[in-house]
Design an enzyme around this catalytic site. Structure first.
Site, PDB file in Angstrom:
ATOM      1  N   TYR A 137     -34.596  -0.048 -63.487  1.00 46.51           N
ATOM      2  CA  TYR A 137     -33.814  -1.429 -63.566  1.00 46.51           C
ATOM      3  C   TYR A 137     -32.737  -0.899 -64.464  1.00 46.51           C
ATOM      4  CZ  TYR A 137     -37.788  -3.819 -61.756  1.00 46.51           C
ATOM      5  OH  TYR A 137     -38.776  -4.164 -61.283  1.00 46.51           O
ATOM      6  N   HIS A 195     -48.491   2.991 -61.194  1.00 51.90           N
ATOM      7  CA  HIS A 195     -47.109   3.245 -62.065  1.00 51.90           C
ATOM      8  C   HIS A 195     -47.643   2.615 -63.547  1.00 51.90           C
ATOM      9  CE1 HIS A 195     -43.784   3.865 -59.408  1.00 51.90           C
ATOM     10  NE2 HIS A 195     -44.719   4.664 -58.732  1.00 51.90           N
ATOM     11  N   PRO A 219     -36.056 -11.682 -57.486  1.00 53.40           N
ATOM     12  CA  PRO A 219     -36.995 -10.598 -57.242  1.00 53.40           C
ATOM     13  C   PRO A 219     -37.242  -9.900 -58.582  1.00 53.40           C
ATOM     14  CG  PRO A 219     -35.110 -10.363 -55.817  1.00 53.40           C
ATOM     15  CD  PRO A 219     -35.124 -11.748 -56.455  1.00 53.40           C
ATOM     16  N   LYS A 227     -42.444 -10.811 -59.083  1.00 58.43           N
ATOM     17  CA  LYS A 227     -43.444 -11.752 -59.185  1.00 58.43           C
ATOM     18  C   LYS A 227     -43.709 -12.635 -57.876  1.00 58.43           C
ATOM     19  CE  LYS A 227     -44.672 -11.274 -63.256  1.00 58.43           C
ATOM     20  NZ  LYS A 227     -45.481  -9.906 -63.096  1.00 58.43           N
ATOM     21  N   TYR A 283     -44.580  -8.224 -67.132  1.00 59.93           N
ATOM     22  CA  TYR A 283     -44.372  -7.445 -65.824  1.00 59.93           C
ATOM     23  C   TYR A 283     -45.784  -7.150 -65.151  1.00 59.93           C
ATOM     24  CZ  TYR A 283     -41.978  -4.301 -62.667  1.00 59.93           C
ATOM     25  OH  TYR A 283     -41.508  -3.729 -61.738  1.00 59.93           O
TER      26      TYR A 283
HETATM   27  P1  FAD Z   1     -43.246 -15.721 -46.670  1.00 61.62           P
HETATM   28  O1  FAD Z   1     -43.332 -14.076 -46.955  1.00 61.62           O
HETATM   29  O2  FAD Z   1     -41.819 -16.293 -46.426  1.00 61.62           O
HETATM   30  O3  FAD Z   1     -44.172 -16.155 -45.190  1.00 61.62           O
HETATM   31  C1  FAD Z   1     -44.064 -17.450 -44.724  1.00 61.62           C
HETATM   32  C2  FAD Z   1     -44.220 -17.376 -43.383  1.00 61.62           C
HETATM   33  O4  FAD Z   1     -44.242 -18.683 -42.827  1.00 61.62           O
HETATM   34  C3  FAD Z   1     -43.323 -16.583 -42.628  1.00 61.62           C
HETATM   35  O5  FAD Z   1     -43.886 -15.359 -41.800  1.00 61.62           O
HETATM   36  C4  FAD Z   1     -42.580 -17.411 -41.557  1.00 61.62           C
HETATM   37  O6  FAD Z   1     -42.130 -16.947 -40.382  1.00 61.62           O
HETATM   38  C5  FAD Z   1     -43.591 -18.519 -41.466  1.00 61.62           C
HETATM   39  N1  FAD Z   1     -42.943 -19.968 -41.236  1.00 61.62           N
HETATM   40  C6  FAD Z   1     -42.133 -20.182 -41.536  1.00 61.62           C
HETATM   41  N2  FAD Z   1     -41.758 -21.702 -41.166  1.00 61.62           N
HETATM   42  C7  FAD Z   1     -42.721 -22.076 -40.453  1.00 61.62           C
HETATM   43  C8  FAD Z   1     -42.982 -23.107 -39.524  1.00 61.62           C
HETATM   44  N3  FAD Z   1     -42.248 -24.082 -39.386  1.00 61.62           N
HETATM   45  N4  FAD Z   1     -44.437 -22.958 -39.002  1.00 61.62           N
HETATM   46  C9  FAD Z   1     -45.065 -21.774 -38.782  1.00 61.62           C
HETATM   47  N5  FAD Z   1     -44.670 -20.675 -39.501  1.00 61.62           N
HETATM   48  C10 FAD Z   1     -43.614 -20.924 -40.298  1.00 61.62           C
HETATM   49  N6  FAD Z   1     -42.306 -10.324 -54.535  1.00 61.62           N
HETATM   50  C11 FAD Z   1     -43.218  -9.431 -55.471  1.00 61.62           C
HETATM   51  O7  FAD Z   1     -44.260 -10.044 -55.980  1.00 61.62           O
HETATM   52  N7  FAD Z   1     -42.764  -8.285 -55.861  1.00 61.62           N
HETATM   53  C12 FAD Z   1     -41.737  -7.576 -55.457  1.00 61.62           C
HETATM   54  O8  FAD Z   1     -41.445  -6.450 -55.833  1.00 61.62           O
HETATM   55  C13 FAD Z   1     -40.738  -8.566 -54.610  1.00 61.62           C
HETATM   56  N8  FAD Z   1     -39.673  -8.132 -54.135  1.00 61.62           N
HETATM   57  C14 FAD Z   1     -38.800  -8.616 -53.233  1.00 61.62           C
HETATM   58  C15 FAD Z   1     -37.760  -8.088 -52.797  1.00 61.62           C
HETATM   59  C16 FAD Z   1     -36.927  -9.022 -51.939  1.00 61.62           C
HETATM   60  C17 FAD Z   1     -35.661  -8.362 -51.591  1.00 61.62           C
HETATM   61  C18 FAD Z   1     -37.303 -10.208 -51.462  1.00 61.62           C
HETATM   62  C19 FAD Z   1     -36.453 -11.277 -50.720  1.00 61.62           C
HETATM   63  C20 FAD Z   1     -38.483 -10.914 -52.152  1.00 61.62           C
HETATM   64  C21 FAD Z   1     -39.159 -10.111 -52.970  1.00 61.62           C
HETATM   65  N9  FAD Z   1     -40.298 -10.539 -53.464  1.00 61.62           N
HETATM   66  C22 FAD Z   1     -41.172  -9.809 -54.343  1.00 61.62           C
HETATM   67  C23 FAD Z   1     -40.944 -11.941 -53.159  1.00 61.62           C
HETATM   68  C24 FAD Z   1     -41.900 -11.809 -51.947  1.00 61.62           C
HETATM   69  O9  FAD Z   1     -41.485 -11.100 -51.020  1.00 61.62           O
HETATM   70  C25 FAD Z   1     -42.347 -13.344 -51.481  1.00 61.62           C
HETATM   71  O10 FAD Z   1     -42.533 -14.162 -52.667  1.00 61.62           O
HETATM   72  C26 FAD Z   1     -43.600 -13.397 -50.417  1.00 61.62           C
HETATM   73  O11 FAD Z   1     -42.850 -12.944 -49.419  1.00 61.62           O
HETATM   74  C27 FAD Z   1     -44.052 -14.586 -50.583  1.00 61.62           C
HETATM   75  O12 FAD Z   1     -44.952 -14.701 -49.476  1.00 61.62           O
HETATM   76  P2  FAD Z   1     -45.427 -16.248 -48.811  1.00 61.62           P
HETATM   77  O13 FAD Z   1     -46.413 -15.871 -47.664  1.00 61.62           O
HETATM   78  O14 FAD Z   1     -45.446 -17.245 -49.440  1.00 61.62           O
HETATM   79  O15 FAD Z   1     -43.867 -16.430 -47.846  1.00 61.62           O
HETATM   80  C1  PHB Z   2     -39.095  -3.283 -54.287  1.00 61.20           C
HETATM   81  O1  PHB Z   2     -39.595  -2.171 -54.278  1.00 61.20           O
HETATM   82  O2  PHB Z   2     -38.653  -3.789 -53.123  1.00 61.20           O
HETATM   83  C2  PHB Z   2     -38.868  -4.108 -55.517  1.00 61.20           C
HETATM   84  C3  PHB Z   2     -39.433  -3.355 -56.611  1.00 61.20           C
HETATM   85  C4  PHB Z   2     -39.422  -4.211 -57.813  1.00 61.20           C
HETATM   86  C5  PHB Z   2     -38.592  -5.538 -57.910  1.00 61.20           C
HETATM   87  C6  PHB Z   2     -38.182  -5.998 -56.740  1.00 61.20           C
HETATM   88  C7  PHB Z   2     -38.185  -5.297 -55.644  1.00 61.20           C
HETATM   89  O3  PHB Z   2     -38.498  -6.220 -59.123  1.00 61.20           O
END
Ligand code: FAD
Ligand code: PHB
Length: 385
Positions: free
Chosen positions: A196, A68, A288, A292, A380
């Protein structure tokens, strides 16, 4: 290495370490199926794709990910494009977090590396001394993992940050008074790029996973329950928040997934406590809007993997010593951008009609000013690691 959490941060760290033959065991409290069922991020910065390539897991993302070159901003009935390619020379890749996780899991399974899923009662200790331990229960049996370092990649609600003595950590938090209701559906995206939308009824986002799968969001109340939102009610609300010609072009269909996410900004400082390193959502959360969260998780573990490689292969502590400061410098830039973009695009209950008109004035300025558009585009698409 012991890695707590098999989200994108934990899995990518393990994959990067495997490239340097550094042993890592992952302990995850949920099942692999559950981890894959969480629909989250969709937008990858080039830096994240580069890290996936470094980890040897970028093939499918490079083939199937959608390049994109910009996004569209909708406000006051109009649509305005921000051209990333023209303003920054860079692009982003639309490729779901689920797919990234899937690719990382498959590569790990293929290399016969251990992930202990469904680990209960996970505890960590000894990270302030020389001998950290991760303890957990699996199939009713207590397991003890003695390791050199622990990577806390266990998300916002995880056990690692919670195990740090309160006086050793400072946290900063802002909770927003609204959430995002998201729907995934097998319908073609309404536009080739993301929209957006700032609207009097609240924010809306038109995103996608492929040419045939869309991801849409609408700002909702924190009191809303997913069950109260029928698919029809969702599509109606989404269309009300888009310019008329876009609303008419939306293809609707049955939802495959529907969920509500609260919005939060959060930072824990520092990100290192002796032999414990926090990474990803365990250390920081962004709303979100700026896309990031996953990208920050990836760059954290990029820095950590480099630091650990220097430690094991060159006997140098330098990278590990700089880990927290390096990550936090990037984190606060992303926090500022995500807070700003969230505040600009959402209906803020306390701001009233004046605040709404100010948002429109700022958006008009933004799309008319090359330097303001460039600032949005640069933030972005992301900074180099
Ligand atoms: P998580 O994905 O939360 O993984 C943590 C893991 O640890 C999980 O599997 C959990 O089960 C496990 N865990 C928890 N507690 C324990 C424990 N006590 N013992 C063992 N395991 C445990 N980010 C972007 O960059 N771009 C986007 O477009 C974007 N869109 C988003 C849209 C939504 C609706 C949401 C909710 C988030 C979005 N994000 C986006 C954010 C992104 O999804 C998170 O920042 C990302 O998942 C972080 O990864 P992580 O591995 O740090 O944590
Ligand atoms: C998504 O596709 O889930 C998404 C895209 C852009 C954002 C957040 C979520 O800023």
């Amino acid at each position: 290495m012991a890695i707590v959490g098999a989200g994108p941060a934990g899995l990518l760290l393990a994959a990067l370490l495997a490239r340097h033959d550094i042993d890592a065991v992952i302990v995850e409290q949920r099942s692999a199926e559950y981890v894959l069922s969480r629909i989250r991020a969709g937008v990858l910065e080039q830096t994240t794709v580069d890290l996936l390539r470094e980890a040897g897991v970028a093939d499918r993302c490079l083939q199937e990910g959608l390049t994109h070159d910009g996004i569209e901003l909708s406000f006051d009935g109009g649509l305005h494009r921000i051209d990333f390619r023209a303003l920054t020379g860079k692009h982003v890749t639309v490729y779901g977090q689920t797919e990234v996780t899937h690719d990382l899991m498959r590569s790990r399974a293929g290399a016969n590396l251990t992930t202990d899923y469904e680990a209960a009662d996970v505890e960590i200790e000894g990270f302030d001394g020389e001998h950290p331990v991760v303890r957990y229960v699996r199939n009713g049996v207590v397991q003890e993992l003695a390791c050199d370092f622990i990577a806390g990649c266990d998300g916002y609600h995880g056990v690692c940050r919670a195990s740090v003595p309160r006086e050793a950590i400072t946290t900063y938090e802002k909770v927003y008074p609204f959430g995002w209701l998201g729907v995934l559906a097998d319908v073609p995206p309404v536009r080739p790029e993301l929209i957006y939308a700032n609207h009097e009824r609240g924010f809306a986002l038109c995103s996608q996973r492929s040419k045939a799968r869309s991801r849409y969001y609408v700002q909702c109340s924190l009191d809303d329950q997913v069950d109260q939102w029928s698919d029809d009610a969702f599509w109606d609300e989404l269309r009300r928040r888009l310019p008329a010609e876009i609303a008419e072009a939306v293809t609707t269909g049955p939802s495959i997934e529907k969920s509500i996410a609260p919005l939060r900004s959060f930072v824990a400082e520092p990100m290192r406590f002796g032999r414990l390193f926090l990474a990803g959502d365990a250390a920081h959360i962004v709303p979100p809007t700026g896309a990031k969260g996953l990208n920050l998780a990836a760059t954290d573990v990029g820095y950590l993997a480099r630091g650990l490689a220097e430690y094991y292969l060159e006997g140098s502590d330098a990278g590990l010593d700089e880990y927290s400061a390096r990550c936090l410098s990037r984190v606060w830039k992303a926090e500022r951008f995500s807070w700003w973009f969230t505040s600009l695009m959402h209906r803020l209950p306390e701001a009233g009609a004046f605040g709404f008109r100010l948002q429109q004035a700022e958006l008009t300025y933004l799309v008319g000013s090359r330097s303001a558009s460039s600032a949005l585009a640069e933030n972005y698409v992301g900074l180099p690691i």
